[in-house]
Structure formats: structure tokens, C-alpha cells
Design an enzyme around this catalytic site. Structure first.
Site, short mmCIF file in Angstrom:
data_model
loop_
_atom_site.label_atom_id
_atom_site.label_comp_id
_atom_site.label_asym_id
_atom_site.label_seq_id
_atom_site.Cartn_x
_atom_site.Cartn_y
_atom_site.Cartn_z
N CYS A 140 33.99 -13.86 -25.61
CA CYS A 140 35.19 -13.03 -25.63
C CYS A 140 35.97 -13.11 -24.32
O CYS A 140 35.91 -12.20 -23.47
CB CYS A 140 34.89 -11.58 -25.97
SG CYS A 140 36.44 -10.73 -26.38
N CYS A 164 40.79 -12.44 -30.81
CA CYS A 164 40.49 -11.60 -29.66
C CYS A 164 41.45 -10.40 -29.66
O CYS A 164 42.63 -10.57 -29.35
CB CYS A 164 40.65 -12.42 -28.38
SG CYS A 164 40.18 -11.50 -26.93
P1 FAD Z 1 24.54 -12.85 -30.16
O1 FAD Z 1 25.16 -11.88 -31.10
O2 FAD Z 1 24.61 -12.55 -28.71
O3 FAD Z 1 23.04 -13.06 -30.62
C1 FAD Z 1 22.12 -13.90 -29.98
C2 FAD Z 1 20.73 -13.38 -30.32
O4 FAD Z 1 19.75 -14.34 -29.90
C3 FAD Z 1 20.39 -12.07 -29.60
O5 FAD Z 1 20.00 -11.11 -30.54
C4 FAD Z 1 19.26 -12.44 -28.67
O6 FAD Z 1 18.31 -11.40 -28.48
C5 FAD Z 1 18.65 -13.63 -29.39
N1 FAD Z 1 17.90 -14.53 -28.51
C6 FAD Z 1 18.26 -15.01 -27.29
N2 FAD Z 1 17.30 -15.82 -26.81
C7 FAD Z 1 16.33 -15.86 -27.75
C8 FAD Z 1 15.08 -16.54 -27.85
N3 FAD Z 1 14.63 -17.34 -26.88
N4 FAD Z 1 14.35 -16.38 -28.98
C9 FAD Z 1 14.80 -15.59 -29.99
N5 FAD Z 1 15.95 -14.91 -29.94
C10 FAD Z 1 16.70 -15.04 -28.83
N6 FAD Z 1 33.87 -10.76 -30.24
C11 FAD Z 1 34.94 -10.49 -31.07
O7 FAD Z 1 35.06 -11.11 -32.11
N7 FAD Z 1 35.88 -9.54 -30.79
C12 FAD Z 1 35.79 -8.81 -29.65
O8 FAD Z 1 36.64 -7.96 -29.41
C13 FAD Z 1 34.70 -9.05 -28.75
N8 FAD Z 1 34.58 -8.34 -27.62
C14 FAD Z 1 33.48 -8.50 -26.83
C15 FAD Z 1 33.33 -7.70 -25.71
C16 FAD Z 1 32.20 -7.79 -24.93
C17 FAD Z 1 32.07 -6.92 -23.71
C18 FAD Z 1 31.16 -8.70 -25.28
C19 FAD Z 1 29.89 -8.76 -24.45
C20 FAD Z 1 31.31 -9.52 -26.38
C21 FAD Z 1 32.45 -9.45 -27.16
N9 FAD Z 1 32.65 -10.25 -28.28
C22 FAD Z 1 33.74 -10.05 -29.11
C23 FAD Z 1 31.78 -11.44 -28.47
C24 FAD Z 1 30.73 -11.31 -29.56
O9 FAD Z 1 29.93 -10.17 -29.36
C25 FAD Z 1 29.85 -12.57 -29.55
O10 FAD Z 1 30.68 -13.71 -29.55
C26 FAD Z 1 28.93 -12.62 -30.76
O11 FAD Z 1 28.02 -11.55 -30.71
C27 FAD Z 1 28.20 -13.96 -30.81
O12 FAD Z 1 27.22 -13.96 -31.79
P2 FAD Z 1 25.91 -14.89 -31.62
O13 FAD Z 1 25.09 -14.70 -32.82
O14 FAD Z 1 26.33 -16.26 -31.26
O15 FAD Z 1 25.19 -14.30 -30.33
#
Ligand code: FAD
Ligand code: UQ1
Length: 480
Positions: free
Chosen positions: A231, A409
Site C-alpha cells: 500500500c 489505493c
Molecule cells: P498478508 O495479508 O500480509 O499475509 C501474509 C501471511 O503470511 C501472514 O498471515 C503471515 O503471518 C504469513 N506468513 C509469513 N511468513 C510465513 C511463514 N514463514 N510461514 C507461514 N506463514 C507465514 N491494501 C488495500 O487494498 N487498500 C488499503 O487501503 C490498504 N492499506 C494498507 C495500510 C496499511 C497500514 C498496511 C500495513 C497495508 C495496507 N494494505 C492495503 C495492504 C494489504 O493489507 C496487503 O497488500 C495484503 O494484506 C496482502 O495480502 P497477502 O496475502 O499478500 O499478505
């Protein structure tokens, strides 16, 4: 090293016998003693024998969904139970049945991270952003509460921190992005001091709100690191909210608001960048480009920045409030694995999300090298594409559906206004609503603050939200 091999298919009769055995075990065992027994070393030994004897052991599941004696083979194995992992597990459950899907995720709580922007500004409670992981794991899907330690895609297996080896037919990698606070000198220990916060982690987001409330007079500094981030709008959203807060509380004239960014521009898409620059000028905010935070002296309330183009050229600025967006990178477990590109991101086809080398491996979300902005909105759009890709690969057909890089965003510019940026791989706006989304709107704020969390928990995580493409088409009918 991972030694597991793909087990041969289990005959149906045997499968049924095991199912009966599993049901018997479930009804005859009492909860508390089971927890105590299975977590003892003897019990683990027993579980191990049981697993060896049966090859594919029956999972003993508590009502939480945590598996105590995990199966060691799954048709679909999902790494990571964040936004992408849970969403894909829900979709895969519908494709192959819950009993054939497992998720590896160590955390007890699942967070809706996008709301942390509002938590840091005191507009939402942190408690509203999290739910027990057990409650978001699709029912019947096995939750392996462990951390992935090694990937062996040539052997179709992974190893966990506790030494479990788990094999799969199809692998979905959804491990997110890693926060590297430690790459800034003085952090993370500097967070024990006041006046500093970060909306990027659950442990520091409430510190932002504390620092905002404690602000008296001086510099309020907001940073953007010299790495890819999730983000990319969030580092500046909290600046606009802080400015609004200072105005509302009569402190604005005493605040010097500074956005120090490693980048050379305010936002990647011209249409929204122009709108933001106008706001920055109107509200008298200072933006310094190519400035990278390298050190925090929290005891002295000083931040040290390095000029990205002139390494070694540094500047020390004292602060009354500091919001840190940490450097980020691919998770360490991926960096050392064979599934990544040179920068450590999962190397997938940008249209199908299938791995470029391992055809039974797929990636989604922040851990991939998809050349778009890393957001949950992007994950939603990717989930629909990946679902389609995997359904075709499972039938030995070529993937067809193409991801266009959709990401979004919601740029929060005050406590009641949002610019809703939506764009594709070419950084071209792809707006859902039939009005100019580069204008700050109350309706878009309400969508961000109230509608999106509902949509996330109730639709996206359950596999029913693949992004707003259908809505965009509907709302633009007759307009082109
Ligand atoms: P995540 O949701 O981060 O999941 C990754 C998972 O992998 C976690 O649960 C973690 O515990 C797990 N993991 C890590 N390492 C290991 C391992 N070795 N073994 C097993 N599990 C593991 N997005 C929007 O669309 N709109 C917004 O307005 C927005 N605002 C944001 C504001 C902030 C402050 C933040 C921090 C993020 C924001 N985002 C927003 C971004 C969004 O939250 C992420 O892009 C999204 O969560 C990505 O999903 P993901 O599944 O790739 O990763
Ligand atoms: C979106 O789909 C999404 O995923 C659930 C978000 O993540 C939190 C968003 O912030 C946005 C804006 C979208 C896009 C949705 C619409 C209705 C434009």
C-alpha cells in the site's frame, strides 16, 4: 532437507475406513486431556508412529480448526493465511473439497491491515482490525499452525519450523511481504520511546495515535523507504490525517509537517499525483524527495536521512512526532528458495499467476513479482484470475484468463475524504465509479472506512469477491 515424496492415491475404501476412525476418535476424546496429551513428547512420538503406519494420517481436529496430527499430503497446500491465503483456500475448497486443502499459518490472529491507517489516526479501534485465525479458516480446511521453513518444489514438498514435511499436488504461495524495521539503525528498540509510531505493524500502530495526541509543537515527520512497500499510499495517508487532526485540535500553526520520501514523485499515477500535489500545496505540507530514513535516535528525538542519489550525504532532523514506514522485502524463507527471481519475489507469470518454472506452483499477493502496487484490492482481483488459472491447470488445460494488474489505493486525505486511486499495469486509471475519482469525496471515505471491511470479512475471505471489474462494467454501461 525435505525428503518427502508424493504418496500414491488412497483407495476409496481405505479412505472411508479412516474417516470412520477419525469420527470415532473425535467423539470419544475429551477436549482438555487431548490438548495435554497430544502436546507432550510421548504423544508426539505416538502421533508420529500413527502417521507412519497410516501414511496419510487422519487429522485430529479441535473445534478451532487447528490440526494436531496433520496429514502430510494435500492436494492444494496454501502457504500463508493472510488476505491471499485465506481467499484462495476458500476458492480451492469450492474446487476440490475442504478435505483436500490445507493452510500453513503460524499466527493466532488474522488482521485486516488496511484499517490500520485509521487506527493510527484514532478513527478506528485496533480491536476492530483482527479476528481469530481459526474463525477465517474455511470450515473443513486443515489449519497447520506452523511456520514454513523451506520449500523444495522439485520434490513437491515443504518443511516447517517444527520439522514437519508436507507434500502437495498444487502449491499456492501467499506469504506476504516482510517488514525490515531492523534495517534502520536504532529500530525496533526506538519504539519503546514516545513520539514515534508506525501504522505498518500491529505492535506499533497505536503508538502513532499516542504520538499524534501528545504532539505539542515542532516537526511531524512521515517517511517512505527505499524499497518496495505494501500500500504505497499509506505512508502519506497518515500525514493528511495528522494534518487534519492538528487543525481540529488547534495545533496546526505549531506543526511543521514533512514528508521525506525515497522516491522521486508523490504517486505513480499522474492523475492522482496531480490531485495530491494540489492538496499538499493548499495545506502547506513539505515534501522532500530522495530522502531515505537510515537512523532513528529515539532518546534525542532525531531522525537521520540519506540522500538516495548521493550516498553518504546525510541530514539530521529533530522531531516532535515521527511516523516510520519500514523498509520491506520478500520473506527470508522465500529469498533462499528456488521459486524466486533475483530480488527474492515469487517468480510468476504476470497474466496467469502460474510459476514460470514449476507448473504446479502459483503465487498471489505481496510476495510475488507481479509488477503492480501491492494491495489487498490487487489480491482480490488476482484471486479471481488464479482461481480460473488453477481450474484449467487441474484439467490439464492451458491457463487463459489474464490479470491486467488491477490495484487500488483509497488515499485518505482527511477524517472524511478519500481519493480513490484505481489503476492497472500501465499506470492507467481504471475507475469503478462513473465520476472523477481524483476528487476527494465523503462517499469514498465511507466506502473505505465501513464498506470495505465488511466486504473483506464477509465476501473476499469467503471467495466471493474478485475485485470490482463487474461493477465497473455495469456502472459504465452506455458510457463508451
Ligand atoms: P498478508 O495479508 O500480509 O499475509 C501474509 C501471511 O503470511 C501472514 O498471515 C503471515 O503471518 C504469513 N506468513 C509469513 N511468513 C510465513 C511463514 N514463514 N510461514 C507461514 N506463514 C507465514 N491494501 C488495500 O487494498 N487498500 C488499503 O487501503 C490498504 N492499506 C494498507 C495500510 C496499511 C497500514 C498496511 C500495513 C497495508 C495496507 N494494505 C492495503 C495492504 C494489504 O493489507 C496487503 O497488500 C495484503 O494484506 C496482502 O495480502 P497477502 O496475502 O499478500 O499478505
Ligand atoms: C477492493 O476490492 C479491496 O479489496 C477488498 C480493497 O481492499 C481493502 C480496497 O481498498 C478497494 C478500494 C477495493 C476496490 C473496490 C471497489 C468497490 C472500488
Amino acid at each position: 532437507m525435505c525428503l518427502c515424496v508424493l504418496p500414491s492415491p488412497v483407495p476409496r475404501a481405505l479412505h472411508l475406513r479412516r474417516l470412520k476412525c477419525r469420527l470415532k476418535l473425535r467423539s470419544s476424546v475429551k477436549m482438555t486431556p487431548l490438548v495435554a496429551v497430544v502436546s507432550s513428547p510421548h504423544a508426539r512420538l505416538f502421533t508420529c508412529f500413527f502417521r507412519l503406519g497410516a501414511q496419510q494420517a487422519s487429522p485430529l481436529q479441535l473445534h478451532t480448526g487447528t490440526s494436531l496430527a496433520a496429514k502430510n499430503y494435500h492436494e492444494v497446500l496454501v502457504l500463508g493465511g493472510g488476505s491471499g491465503g485465506i481467499t484462495m483456500a476458500s476458492r480451492m475448497k469450492k474446487r476440490v473439497g475442504a478435505e483436500n486443502v490445507a493452510i500453513i499459518e503460524p499466527s493466532e490472529r488474522h488482521f485486516y491491515q488496511p484499517i490500520w491507517t485509521l487506527v493510527g489516526a484514532g478513527a478506528k479501534q485496533l480491536s476492530s482490525s483482527g479476528r481469530p485465525t481459526a474463525s477465517v479458516i474455511p470450515s473443513g480446511v486443515e489449519w497447520i499452525k506452523d511456520r514454513v521453513a523451506e520449500l523444495s518444489p522439485d520434490k513437491n514438498c515443504i518443511r516447517t519450523d517444527t520439522g514437519k514435511e508436507i507434500s502437495y499436488k498444487y502449491l499456492i504461495i501467499a506469504l506476504g511481504i516482510q517488514l525490515d524495521y531492523g534495517k534502520i539503525k536504532g529500530l525496533p528498540e526506538g519504539f519503546s520511546q514516545p513520539k514515534i509510531g508506525s501504522n505498518y505493524s500491529v505492535g506499533t500502530v497505536e503508538k502513532t495515535w499516542r504520538a499524534l495526541q501528545d504532539f505539542k509543537e515542532g516537526n511531524a515527520i512521515f517517511t517512505f523507504p527505499n524499497t518496495p512497500v505494501k500500500c504505497a499510499g499509506a505512508p502519506q495517508k497518515i500525514m493528511y490525517l495528522s494534518e487534519d487532526y492538528f487543525r481540529k485540535t488547534g495545533k496546526r500553526s505549531k506543526a511543521n509537517i514533512i514528508f521525506n520520501t525515497s522516491l522521486g514523485s508523490i504517486f505513480g499515477v499522474k492523475k492522482y499525483a496531480d490531485a495530491l500535489l494540489e492538496i499538499i500545496q493548499e495545506r502547506n505540507l513539505t515534501v522532500n524527495y530522495k530522502q531515505n530514513l537510515i537512523e532513528v535516535r529515539a532518546d534525542k528525538q532525531e531522525a537521520v536521512f540519506e540522500n538516495v542519489d548521493k550516498p553518504g550525504e546525510t541530514q539530521v532532523i529533530s522531531y516532535e512526532m515521527l511516523h516510520v514506514t519500514p523498509p520491506m522485502s520478500a520473506p527470508d524463507v522465500l529469498k533462499k528458495s528456488p521459486v524466486v527471481d533475483d530480488a527474492g519475489w515469487v517468480d510468476v507469470d504476470k497474466e496467469t499467476l502460474q510459476h514460470k518454472k514449476y507448473s504446479n506452483v502459483f503465487g498471489i499477493g505481496d510476495c510475488t513479482n507481479l509488477p503492480t502496487s501491492k494491495t489487498a484490492a490487487a489480491v482480490a482481483a488476482q484471486s479471481g484470475i488464479l482461481d480460473r488459472t488453477m481450474s484449467l491447470v487441474m484439467k490439464n488445460e492451458a491457463p487463459m484468463k489474464k490479470y491486467d494488474g488491477y490495484t487500488s489505493c483509497p488515499l485518505v486525505t482527511s477524517y472524511n475524504r478519500v481519493i480513490l486511486a484505481e489503476f492497472d499495469y500501465n499506470l492507467q486509471p481504471m475507475e469503478t465509479f462513473p465520476f472523477d475519482q481524483s476528487k476527494q469525496r465523503l462517499s469514498m471515505y465511507l466506502m473505505k472506512a465501513d464498506m470495505m471491511p465488511f466486504l473483506y470479512w464477509n465476501m473476499m475471505l469467503r471467495g466471493y469477491w474478485g475485485g470490482p471489474a463487474f461493477l465497473r462494467k455495469l456502472l459504465h454501461l452506455g458510457m463508451s
